[in-house]
Write a protein that holds these residues in place. Structure first.
Motif, mmCIF file in Angstrom:
data_model
loop_
_atom_site.group_PDB
_atom_site.id
_atom_site.type_symbol
_atom_site.label_atom_id
_atom_site.label_comp_id
_atom_site.label_asym_id
_atom_site.label_seq_id
_atom_site.Cartn_x
_atom_site.Cartn_y
_atom_site.Cartn_z
ATOM 1 N N HIS A 132 7.875 9.362 -29.987
ATOM 2 C CA HIS A 132 8.653 10.016 -28.934
ATOM 3 C C HIS A 132 8.237 11.478 -28.880
ATOM 4 C CE1 HIS A 132 11.341 6.528 -28.709
ATOM 5 N NE2 HIS A 132 11.223 6.497 -30.017
ATOM 6 N N SER A 133 8.598 12.164 -27.801
ATOM 7 C CA SER A 133 8.272 13.584 -27.693
ATOM 8 C C SER A 133 9.540 14.416 -27.526
ATOM 9 C CB SER A 133 7.324 13.841 -26.520
ATOM 10 O OG SER A 133 7.954 13.544 -25.293
ATOM 11 N N ILE A 134 9.512 15.572 -28.161
ATOM 12 C CA ILE A 134 10.570 16.576 -28.001
ATOM 13 C C ILE A 134 9.890 17.863 -27.548
ATOM 14 C CG2 ILE A 134 12.287 18.019 -29.154
ATOM 15 C CD1 ILE A 134 12.822 15.887 -31.095
ATOM 16 N N ARG A 135 10.533 18.563 -26.629
ATOM 17 C CA ARG A 135 10.032 19.865 -26.191
ATOM 18 C C ARG A 135 11.211 20.810 -26.021
ATOM 19 N NH1 ARG A 135 7.633 21.379 -20.270
ATOM 20 N NH2 ARG A 135 6.985 23.522 -20.762
ATOM 21 N N VAL A 136 10.998 22.049 -26.397
ATOM 22 C CA VAL A 136 11.990 23.079 -26.138
ATOM 23 C C VAL A 136 11.285 24.257 -25.478
ATOM 24 C CG1 VAL A 136 11.782 24.161 -28.436
ATOM 25 C CG2 VAL A 136 13.879 24.456 -27.119
ATOM 26 N N VAL A 137 11.929 24.806 -24.452
ATOM 27 C CA VAL A 137 11.434 26.003 -23.777
ATOM 28 C C VAL A 137 12.536 27.048 -23.877
ATOM 29 C CG1 VAL A 137 10.577 27.001 -21.622
ATOM 30 C CG2 VAL A 137 10.058 24.607 -22.173
ATOM 31 N N ALA A 138 12.257 28.108 -24.627
ATOM 32 C CA ALA A 138 13.253 29.167 -24.834
ATOM 33 C C ALA A 138 12.682 30.483 -24.327
ATOM 34 C CB ALA A 138 13.601 29.269 -26.313
ATOM 35 N N THR A 139 13.346 31.060 -23.342
ATOM 36 C CA THR A 139 12.952 32.349 -22.793
ATOM 37 C C THR A 139 14.157 33.267 -22.882
ATOM 38 O OG1 THR A 139 11.489 31.202 -21.245
ATOM 39 C CG2 THR A 139 11.956 33.518 -20.799
ATOM 40 N N GLY A 140 14.100 34.207 -23.818
ATOM 41 C CA GLY A 140 15.277 35.039 -24.062
ATOM 42 C C GLY A 140 16.422 34.157 -24.526
ATOM 43 N N SER A 141 17.544 34.212 -23.816
ATOM 44 C CA SER A 141 18.709 33.406 -24.203
ATOM 45 C C SER A 141 18.727 32.030 -23.529
ATOM 46 C CB SER A 141 20.000 34.148 -23.864
ATOM 47 O OG SER A 141 20.102 34.324 -22.458
ATOM 48 N N LYS A 142 17.823 31.793 -22.585
ATOM 49 C CA LYS A 142 17.819 30.525 -21.839
ATOM 50 C C LYS A 142 17.027 29.470 -22.607
ATOM 51 C CE LYS A 142 17.545 28.578 -17.287
ATOM 52 N NZ LYS A 142 18.826 27.930 -17.490
ATOM 53 N N ILE A 143 17.658 28.315 -22.839
ATOM 54 C CA ILE A 143 17.052 27.241 -23.631
ATOM 55 C C ILE A 143 17.104 25.942 -22.841
ATOM 56 C CG2 ILE A 143 17.207 25.889 -25.760
ATOM 57 C CD1 ILE A 143 18.775 28.372 -26.922
ATOM 58 N N GLN A 144 15.948 25.290 -22.730
ATOM 59 C CA GLN A 144 15.872 23.975 -22.103
ATOM 60 C C GLN A 144 15.290 22.992 -23.109
ATOM 61 O OE1 GLN A 144 13.449 24.894 -18.664
ATOM 62 N NE2 GLN A 144 15.254 25.141 -17.371
ATOM 63 N N GLY A 145 15.898 21.809 -23.190
ATOM 64 C CA GLY A 145 15.450 20.793 -24.127
ATOM 65 C C GLY A 145 15.063 19.514 -23.425
ATOM 66 N N TYR A 146 13.948 18.928 -23.837
ATOM 67 C CA TYR A 146 13.403 17.716 -23.223
ATOM 68 C C TYR A 146 13.212 16.632 -24.287
ATOM 69 C CZ TYR A 146 11.938 20.985 -19.508
ATOM 70 O OH TYR A 146 11.899 21.940 -18.525
ATOM 71 N N LEU A 147 13.537 15.400 -23.938
ATOM 72 C CA LEU A 147 13.255 14.249 -24.781
ATOM 73 C C LEU A 147 12.449 13.268 -23.944
ATOM 74 C CD1 LEU A 147 13.614 12.641 -27.418
ATOM 75 C CD2 LEU A 147 15.747 11.720 -26.456
ATOM 76 N N ASP A 148 11.276 12.909 -24.434
ATOM 77 C CA ASP A 148 10.367 12.004 -23.732
ATOM 78 C C ASP A 148 10.148 12.420 -22.273
ATOM 79 O OD1 ASP A 148 9.829 10.424 -25.974
ATOM 80 O OD2 ASP A 148 11.608 9.187 -25.628
ATOM 81 N N GLY A 149 9.975 13.738 -22.081
ATOM 82 C CA GLY A 149 9.633 14.269 -20.764
ATOM 83 C C GLY A 149 10.792 14.531 -19.823
ATOM 84 N N THR A 150 12.011 14.167 -20.215
ATOM 85 C CA THR A 150 13.184 14.375 -19.358
ATOM 86 C C THR A 150 13.995 15.564 -19.851
ATOM 87 O OG1 THR A 150 13.321 12.020 -18.866
ATOM 88 C CG2 THR A 150 15.297 13.330 -18.450
ATOM 89 N N ARG A 151 14.269 16.522 -18.955
ATOM 90 C CA ARG A 151 15.094 17.668 -19.348
ATOM 91 C C ARG A 151 16.548 17.223 -19.448
ATOM 92 N NH1 ARG A 151 14.967 22.813 -15.650
ATOM 93 N NH2 ARG A 151 16.668 21.773 -14.576
#
Length: 198
Positions: free
Chosen positions: A142-161
């Motif tokens: 499976h894939s996990i991704r996190v995009v953190a810019t300053g205080s804004k955090i987005q988390g993705y699992l298997d390509g879905t935010r």
């Protein structure tokens, strides 16, 4: 006067260009890298499916933590494969880490139908965002991704935010990998990008 204004505009443009420069790095987790700091757990490189991966194999560790003290990035993705675990079968990305007891964490668990974002402050974990999901399958990648810019955090699992949250606890820091309890998990294909902070 015109020369001073032109010089100021040129300097501003140069700074803007430098600020926007992004770096992307792919880490082969099957290779030795002295920048990894294995804080807790039993981390080892081993063959899996015809390639080398980084695996966490301790089955009694409350939290297994591995930090990559290289560059501080805000966009991190990794593939993980939960192999086994009765209490927990998880994989996660650490980001914004100051050390092994202070960081942000986004994780998925093959035994739970949630995808969660946590703060860990002085070793104490607190849930700050959660989304319901179909549990990742044991034995599958499976894939996990996190995009953190300053205080804004987005988390993705298997390509879905699944997570979109603001938190100012740690706005930059090291990245790393994480598991919990008796979870045996393999990791591969770590990719990071963004404007690195030294």
């Amino acid at each position: 006067m015109k020369i001073m204004v032109a010089a100021l505009l040129l300097a501003t443009a140069t700074l803007a260009t430098a600020a926007e420069e992004r770096t992307s790095v792919k880490y082969d987790l099957g290779l030795e890298n002295p920048k990894w700091k294995f804080v807790a757990g039993q981390w080892m490189r081993r063959a899996s499916g015809g390639r080398q991966v980084l695996a966490q194999t301790a089955e009694t560790q409350p939290w297994a933590v591995a930090l990559l003290e290289d560059q501080k990035f805000g966009d991190v993705s990794v593939r993980f494969r939960p192999i086994s675990g009765k209490e927990d079968a998880s994989g996660g990305i650490i980001f914004g880490a100051r050390d092994g007891r202070n960081y942000l964490l986004i994780r998925a668990n093959a035994l739970e139908n949630n995808f969660r974002l946590y703060t860990i402050v002085n070793g104490k974990r607190s849930t700050i965002a959660s989304a319901r999901v179909t549990e990742p399958s044991l034995g599958a990648w499976h894939s996990i991704r996190v995009v953190a810019t300053g205080s804004k955090i987005q988390g993705y699992l298997d390509g879905t935010r699944l997570i979109d949250h603001d938190d100012k606890t740690f706005t930059d820091g090291w990245i790393g990998l994480w598991t919990k309890a008796d979870s045996v998990t393999e990791f591969a294909d770590l990719e990071v990008s963004g404007t690195s902070a030294k």
